[in-house]
Design an enzyme around this catalytic site. Structure first.
Site, PDB file in Angstrom:
ATOM      1  CG  HIS A 179      -3.109  -1.015  -6.924  1.00  0.00           C
ATOM      2  ND1 HIS A 179      -3.463  -0.379  -5.759  1.00  0.00           N
ATOM      3  CD2 HIS A 179      -3.234  -2.347  -6.655  1.00  0.00           C
ATOM      4  CE1 HIS A 179      -3.800  -1.282  -4.843  1.00  0.00           C
ATOM      5  NE2 HIS A 179      -3.672  -2.495  -5.372  1.00  0.00           N
TER       6      HIS A 179
ATOM      7  NE  ARG B 133      -4.254  -1.515   0.120  1.00  0.00           N
ATOM      8  CZ  ARG B 133      -4.378  -2.561  -0.706  1.00  0.00           C
ATOM      9  NH1 ARG B 133      -3.433  -2.842  -1.581  1.00  0.00           N
ATOM     10  NH2 ARG B 133      -5.462  -3.309  -0.677  1.00  0.00           N
TER      11      ARG B 133
HETATM   12  P1  NDP Z   1      -1.571 -11.589   4.819  1.00  0.00           P
HETATM   13  O1  NDP Z   1      -2.551 -11.026   5.786  1.00  0.00           O
HETATM   14  O2  NDP Z   1      -1.740 -12.981   4.356  1.00  0.00           O
HETATM   15  O3  NDP Z   1      -0.088 -11.467   5.417  1.00  0.00           O
HETATM   16  C1  NDP Z   1       0.368 -10.349   6.096  1.00  0.00           C
HETATM   17  C2  NDP Z   1       1.762 -10.611   6.632  1.00  0.00           C
HETATM   18  O4  NDP Z   1       2.252  -9.409   7.266  1.00  0.00           O
HETATM   19  C3  NDP Z   1       1.799 -11.714   7.713  1.00  0.00           C
HETATM   20  O5  NDP Z   1       2.954 -12.472   7.582  1.00  0.00           O
HETATM   21  C4  NDP Z   1       1.843 -10.909   9.001  1.00  0.00           C
HETATM   22  O6  NDP Z   1       2.482 -11.585  10.076  1.00  0.00           O
HETATM   23  C5  NDP Z   1       2.682  -9.728   8.584  1.00  0.00           C
HETATM   24  N1  NDP Z   1       2.461  -8.566   9.465  1.00  0.00           N
HETATM   25  C6  NDP Z   1       1.317  -7.898   9.692  1.00  0.00           C
HETATM   26  N2  NDP Z   1       1.517  -6.907  10.566  1.00  0.00           N
HETATM   27  C7  NDP Z   1       2.816  -6.971  10.913  1.00  0.00           C
HETATM   28  C8  NDP Z   1       3.624  -6.221  11.801  1.00  0.00           C
HETATM   29  N3  NDP Z   1       3.134  -5.198  12.519  1.00  0.00           N
HETATM   30  N4  NDP Z   1       4.919  -6.573  11.927  1.00  0.00           N
HETATM   31  C9  NDP Z   1       5.435  -7.623  11.217  1.00  0.00           C
HETATM   32  N5  NDP Z   1       4.714  -8.366  10.360  1.00  0.00           N
HETATM   33  C10 NDP Z   1       3.416  -8.034  10.212  1.00  0.00           C
HETATM   34  O7  NDP Z   1      -1.553 -10.581   3.573  1.00  0.00           O
HETATM   35  P2  NDP Z   1      -1.259 -10.920   2.050  1.00  0.00           P
HETATM   36  O8  NDP Z   1       0.068 -11.546   1.952  1.00  0.00           O
HETATM   37  O9  NDP Z   1      -2.392 -11.614   1.434  1.00  0.00           O
HETATM   38  O10 NDP Z   1      -1.237  -9.441   1.428  1.00  0.00           O
HETATM   39  C11 NDP Z   1      -0.373  -8.437   1.903  1.00  0.00           C
HETATM   40  C12 NDP Z   1      -0.820  -7.072   1.362  1.00  0.00           C
HETATM   41  O11 NDP Z   1      -0.537  -6.984  -0.027  1.00  0.00           O
HETATM   42  C13 NDP Z   1      -2.327  -6.805   1.430  1.00  0.00           C
HETATM   43  O12 NDP Z   1      -2.718  -6.417   2.724  1.00  0.00           O
HETATM   44  C14 NDP Z   1      -2.496  -5.701   0.412  1.00  0.00           C
HETATM   45  O13 NDP Z   1      -2.337  -4.454   1.021  1.00  0.00           O
HETATM   46  C15 NDP Z   1      -1.341  -5.934  -0.557  1.00  0.00           C
HETATM   47  N6  NDP Z   1      -1.821  -6.329  -1.888  1.00  0.00           N
HETATM   48  C16 NDP Z   1      -1.424  -5.585  -2.974  1.00  0.00           C
HETATM   49  C17 NDP Z   1      -1.828  -5.947  -4.240  1.00  0.00           C
HETATM   50  C18 NDP Z   1      -1.377  -5.169  -5.431  1.00  0.00           C
HETATM   51  O14 NDP Z   1      -1.850  -5.436  -6.550  1.00  0.00           O
HETATM   52  N7  NDP Z   1      -0.442  -4.265  -5.303  1.00  0.00           N
HETATM   53  C19 NDP Z   1      -2.707  -7.101  -4.479  1.00  0.00           C
HETATM   54  C20 NDP Z   1      -3.016  -7.838  -3.278  1.00  0.00           C
HETATM   55  C21 NDP Z   1      -2.588  -7.437  -2.034  1.00  0.00           C
HETATM   56  P3  NDP Z   1       1.853 -12.939  10.687  1.00  0.00           P
HETATM   57  O15 NDP Z   1       2.047 -13.982   9.613  1.00  0.00           O
HETATM   58  O16 NDP Z   1       2.676 -13.193  11.873  1.00  0.00           O
HETATM   59  O17 NDP Z   1       0.400 -12.647  10.949  1.00  0.00           O
HETATM   60  C1  OXD Z   2      -5.794  -6.133  -3.046  1.00  0.00           C
HETATM   61  C2  OXD Z   2      -5.331  -5.183  -4.013  1.00  0.00           C
HETATM   62  O1  OXD Z   2      -5.732  -5.853  -1.858  1.00  0.00           O
HETATM   63  O2  OXD Z   2      -5.729  -5.252  -5.170  1.00  0.00           O
HETATM   64  O3  OXD Z   2      -6.215  -7.230  -3.458  1.00  0.00           O
HETATM   65  O4  OXD Z   2      -4.515  -4.315  -3.686  1.00  0.00           O
END
Ligand code: NDP
Ligand code: OXD
Length: 306
Positions: free
Chosen positions: A269, A221
């Site tokens: 994006h 993001r």
């Molecule tokens: P998940 O919820 O599956 O994973 C999030 C990860 O971040 C987990 O490993 C979590 O740790 C870790 N995390 C969260 N908070 C913290 C913190 N404070 N400190 C350290 N680690 C932290 O998310 P996804 O992998 O599915 O997606 C990640 C992000 O990618 C989405 O939230 C979205 O914003 C972005 N995205 C962007 C897209 C694009 O096209 N650019 C498309 C899709 C998503 P733990 O495993 O311990 O919970």
């Molecule tokens: C998502 C994105 O969160 O498109 O899936 O960014």
């Protein structure tokens, strides 16, 4: 069963057709103000009025992985918030990040400029060991990205809230190991969710802790990154450049420095797009599981913010 569809910037017709085909007995329609109560909702960036009117929803299916926008709203009290769980996004994210890493590591931008200028010249091969990559966030997308990068034999570090064991990845956990993670990394890949803990996390202090000649890949993001701190770190020479897919304001405003910066590559994006068929199959599978009172993956913990 009644399903309402409320997705901003999304063509509703093909989604409705796909949902109706997969759930022939269901009553599925696009939400309008004043529409009757539904059991389930398929949403992307819905207005607050939708939430206020649909107070009896059992579950909201977000057609994306990130729920930061949704969690800013007042949600129906009993509704589960369910994110897309891979649904074809993880492999796209892996190919995008591997491309960005390799393009930087192999200096393809430089070769492209050479070819355009009619210059035939080699660059000295760089050592993978000089380019340790740090993946922030080891969830559905981050783990897939880290596993893909391992295949190219880069040293890989990963950072998450809870401990992880991923083959080939040196795992760092929690705030206490954040600085050690940064210090061990030269390329920083961001795949964190946007929460109160992670907003502005890529700032002048974190950038300064990366190894010299750092490179930033932000695919999560825009609000994770302090734009002016990245620009200053590039100007100082500490950061060599960045690939950015997400921005504080999208579309990226005309005239923003990222549009024309020679060391910054931007994309709109698009690193991991929502794939309609995979997403519909996943949502339909989860509605079936919920109606049989079976557990489902991808339920968001609103308190945690992801
Ligand atoms: P998940 O919820 O599956 O994973 C999030 C990860 O971040 C987990 O490993 C979590 O740790 C870790 N995390 C969260 N908070 C913290 C913190 N404070 N400190 C350290 N680690 C932290 O998310 P996804 O992998 O599915 O997606 C990640 C992000 O990618 C989405 O939230 C979205 O914003 C972005 N995205 C962007 C897209 C694009 O096209 N650019 C498309 C899709 C998503 P733990 O495993 O311990 O919970
Ligand atoms: C998502 C994105 O969160 O498109 O899936 O960014």
């Amino acid at each position: 069963m009644k399903i309402t569809f409320c997705c901003t910037d999304t063509k509703a017709e093909p989604w409705l057709q796909g949902l109706c085909t997969a759930l022939p007995g269901a009553d599925i329609s696009v939400w309008q103000p004043g529409a009757p109560q539904a059991d389930y909702a398929v949403v992307w960036a819905p207005p607050q009025q939708f939430m206020d009117e649909q107070a009896g929803l059992k579950a909201l299916f977000n057609i994306g992985a990130g729920v930061d926008g949704l969690l800013k709203l007042r949600l129906p009290p009993q509704a589960l918030v369910v994110r897309l769980d891979d649904a074809g996004m993880a492999v796209q994210m892996a190919e995008y990040v591997c491309h960005a890493v390799i393009r930087h590591f192999r200096e393809f931008d430089g070769y492209e400029a050479d070819m355009a200028a009619g210059r035939w010249g080699y660059r000295k091969p760089r050592l993978r060991s000089d380019f340790p990559i740090g993946v922030m966030g080891l969830g559905v997308l981050g783990e897939r990205v880290a596993r893909a990068l391992v295949q190219f034999e880069f040293p890989i570090n990963g950072w998450s809230r809870s401990p992880k064991a991923i083959e080939g990845v040196r795992a760092f956990t929690g705030a206490e190991q954040f600085n050690a993670f940064l210090g061990a990394s030269r390329v920083l890949v961001n795949l964190l969710p946007l929460t109160s803990d992670t907003t502005n996390l890529i700032n002048k202090d974190t950038l300064a802790r990366l190894q010299p000649g750092a490179y930033v890949i932000n695919v999560a993001r825009g609000a994770h990154l302090v734009d002016e701190d990245l620009l200053a770190a590039i100007a100082s020479g500490h950061v060599a450049g960045a690939t950015l897919d997400v921005f504080r304001t999208e579309p990226l405003p005309a005239g923003h420095a990222f549009w024309s910066h020679p060391r910054i590559t931007i994309t709109p994006h698009t690193s991991a797009r929502t794939l309609r068929e995979e997403s519909i199959a996943q949502i339909v599978g989860k509605i079936g599981a919920l109606s049989r009172c079976e557990p489902i993956a991808g339920i968001v913990d609103a308190g945690r913010g992801y």
